[in-house]
Motif scaffolding. Structure first.
Motif, mmCIF file in Angstrom:
data_model
loop_
_atom_site.group_PDB
_atom_site.id
_atom_site.type_symbol
_atom_site.label_atom_id
_atom_site.label_comp_id
_atom_site.label_asym_id
_atom_site.label_seq_id
_atom_site.Cartn_x
_atom_site.Cartn_y
_atom_site.Cartn_z
ATOM 1 N N VAL A 1 0.843 -1.211 0.000
ATOM 2 C CA VAL A 1 0.000 0.000 0.000
ATOM 3 C C VAL A 1 0.870 1.249 0.000
ATOM 4 O O VAL A 1 1.936 1.278 0.611
ATOM 5 N N ASP B 1 -4.069 4.569 -0.308
ATOM 6 C CA ASP B 1 -4.643 3.230 -0.494
ATOM 7 C C ASP B 1 -5.385 2.754 0.754
ATOM 8 O O ASP B 1 -4.974 3.035 1.875
ATOM 9 N N ASP C 1 -8.415 -1.125 -2.250
ATOM 10 C CA ASP C 1 -7.264 -0.996 -3.149
ATOM 11 C C ASP C 1 -6.336 -2.188 -3.017
ATOM 12 O O ASP C 1 -5.716 -2.623 -3.976
ATOM 13 N N SER C 2 -6.256 -2.704 -1.793
ATOM 14 C CA SER C 2 -5.275 -3.736 -1.490
ATOM 15 C C SER C 2 -5.888 -4.671 -0.458
ATOM 16 O O SER C 2 -6.732 -4.263 0.339
ATOM 17 N N GLY D 1 -1.788 -2.989 -3.726
ATOM 18 C CA GLY D 1 -2.419 -1.748 -4.205
ATOM 19 C C GLY D 1 -1.437 -0.946 -5.028
ATOM 20 O O GLY D 1 -0.706 -1.507 -5.832
#
Lengths: 245, 245
Positions: A153, A157, A179-180, A240
Motif C-alpha cells: 500500500v 490506499d 485498493d489492497s 495496491g
C-alpha cells in the motif's frame, strides 16, 4: 504487603518466523523472564517456541498451553465455545499462579500479540491485575510481502485484511471495494477465495505466499498456481499502489 | 566483470519509534551498511534516523533524501506530481551511485518499508537491478495498539486500514462495513473522521492515539477528546473482537 513480590506479564510478539525478526525488546523481555508460556497444539512445540530457541536459558520454566483437541467439533457449536473458554480460563490461572509468586512471565505470540493472537485471551483476563507490557512484533503479512518484495500500500490506499473463512459473496464484495487486500486462513478456503477474487476482477495481481519468512518460503501469482492445495497459514496478497511508476 | 563489486540494497524497517523495536535483522543490516539513506523533510533529521542512532558508526556515509518543499502545492496538481517523481528519480540515482561502487546501502523506513513507506519508490526502481533484501518492521499501528493494550482483531474479524484523507461518505460506508479499523493521516481530517465514525455508529469504542510508541505516548477514547487538534501521524483505532469475554 505482597506488592513487591508481584511478577510482570509480557505479551511478546515473536515475528513471522525468522528468528532474526525478533525485536531487541522481545530479546530483553526473554532475558528477564522466569517463565515462558506458549500456545500450541497438543504434542507440537509450536512455531513461537522454535523462534526463541537461541534465547532459551536452562533455568527458564516452560509453560506450554496446549489447545484442547477440537478438530472434530464445529467452531460455532456451544460445546466448542464452552471447551475453548474453559481452556483460556485454565491457561490464565496457570499464568497467574506464577505471577502471584513474583515470577516474570513472557507469553509468546507468533507475529503481533494483539493482531489475531491467542495472547489476547490472557491479556483481557490478567492485564488489569498485574503489571503488563505488550511488545509488538512483525506480523506474518509484513513478513510475506517483504519476502516477496511486493509493495502492498502507498499514499491513500485502503488495505483490507480478510479471513478466508468469510462467505464467498462477502469476500467478493469486500475485495471489489478495496485498493489492497490480505487474505488469511486459506487452507480449504482457497477455491472459494479464488472464485471471489475472480468475481471482484482481482485474480490477476493476486500473489499466493506459503511459509512466509521461513527458509523455504514460496510465492507465485495465484493465477499460475495449478492446484488448490494450501496450508492454513498461507496468505494471498493483493497489492495496491495503482499509480506506481 | 563488475559483478563482484556490486553493492547490496537493504530496505530496513525501523519500527514505530522505540529504538528497542528494531529487529535483530535490522541491526545486523546496519552493521553491514556502508551507506545509510533516509527520507526526511528538508532541515529535519527524520524519525528513522533518530531510531537507529545507537547503531551509528563513524565511518558510515549518511545519505539524507530531503523531500522538495511542496506544502504550498496541491497534491493532485501535475506540478506536484512531476516534482515528486523527479525527486524519487534523483534519489534512486543517488543510491545507485553507491551500489555500483560496491557499497552496501541501507535505506531506513519508519514502520514497515512496503506498508506506506517511501522506500518502495526506490525499491521499484532498483530491486530488479541489484541484490536487494527488504527487512520488515513493526508498523506504527501495531506500536499504537500494543502501547494502549488494545486487542484489535481476533478470530474471523475483518480489519480495514483507512487514510483519513478519504471523503466523509466513503469513510463512513467503510467503517460501517468492518469489524475493526485503523484510521491514519489524521491531522486536519479529524473532524471529518469523527463525523464518519458517528454516522457508522462506531464513535464509542474508537480510541485516539498520539505519538504511538514514543516515551510520551497518549491514548484516550475519541469521544472524550475535547478538541479536534491532531498531528498528521496520530491514529484512531476501532477495536474488533465483539465476542470477547
Amino acid at each position: 504487603m505482597t506488592a513487591a513480590r508481584t511478577g510482570r506479564l509480557y505479551g511478546v510478539g515473536t515475528g513471522p518466523g525468522d528468528p532474526e525478526l525478533l525485536t531487541l525488546k522481545a530479546v530483553r523481555a526473554l532475558g528477564q523472564a522466569d517463565v515462558v508460556a506458549h500456545f500450541a497444539k497438543r504434542g507440537h512445540a509450536g512455531n513461537a517456541r522454535k523462534i526463541v530457541d537461541a534465547h532459551w536459558r536452562p533455568e527458564m520454566i516452560e509453560l506450554p498451553l496446549a489447545y484442547p483437541v477440537t478438530t472434530e467439533i464445529d467452531k460455532q457449536h456451544d460445546d466448542y465455545k464452552a471447551a475453548i473458554r474453559a481452556f483460556y480460563e485454565e491457561s490464565a490461572r496457570a499464568v497467574e499462579a506464577h505471577l502471584v509468586e513474583g515470577r516474570t512471565v513472557a507469553v509468546l505470540s507468533e507475529g503481533d500479540p494483539l493482531f489475531y493472537g491467542s495472547y489476547m485471551h490472557l491479556h483481557v483476563r490478567l492485564a488489569h491485575r498485574f503489571p503488563t507490557e505488550v511488545i509488538p512484533g512483525v506480523t506474518a503479512m509484513s513478513g510475506c510481502w517483504s519476502a516477496s518484495g511486493l509493495p502492498i500500500v502507498q499514499g491513500d490506499d485502503v488495505l483490507t485484511v480478510l479471513p478466508g473463512t468469510l462467505a464467498e459473496d462477502r469476500l467478493a464484495r469486500r475485495l471489489a471495494d478495496t485498493d489492497s487486500a490480505v487474505i488469511m486462513k486459506l487452507g480449504r478456503n482457497l477455491p472459494k477465495v479464488r472464485r471471489a477474487l475472480t468475481a471482484a476482477g482481482k485474480l490477476n495481481g493476486a500473489v499466493y505466499v506459503e511459509r512466509g519468512t521461513m527458509a523455504n518460503a514460496m510465492a507465485m501469482p495465484l493465477a499460475d498456481k495449478p492446484d488448490d492445495e494450501a496450508p492454513y497459514f498461507a496468505l494471498v496478497l493483493v497489492p495496491g499502489w495503482e499509480g506506481r511508476p
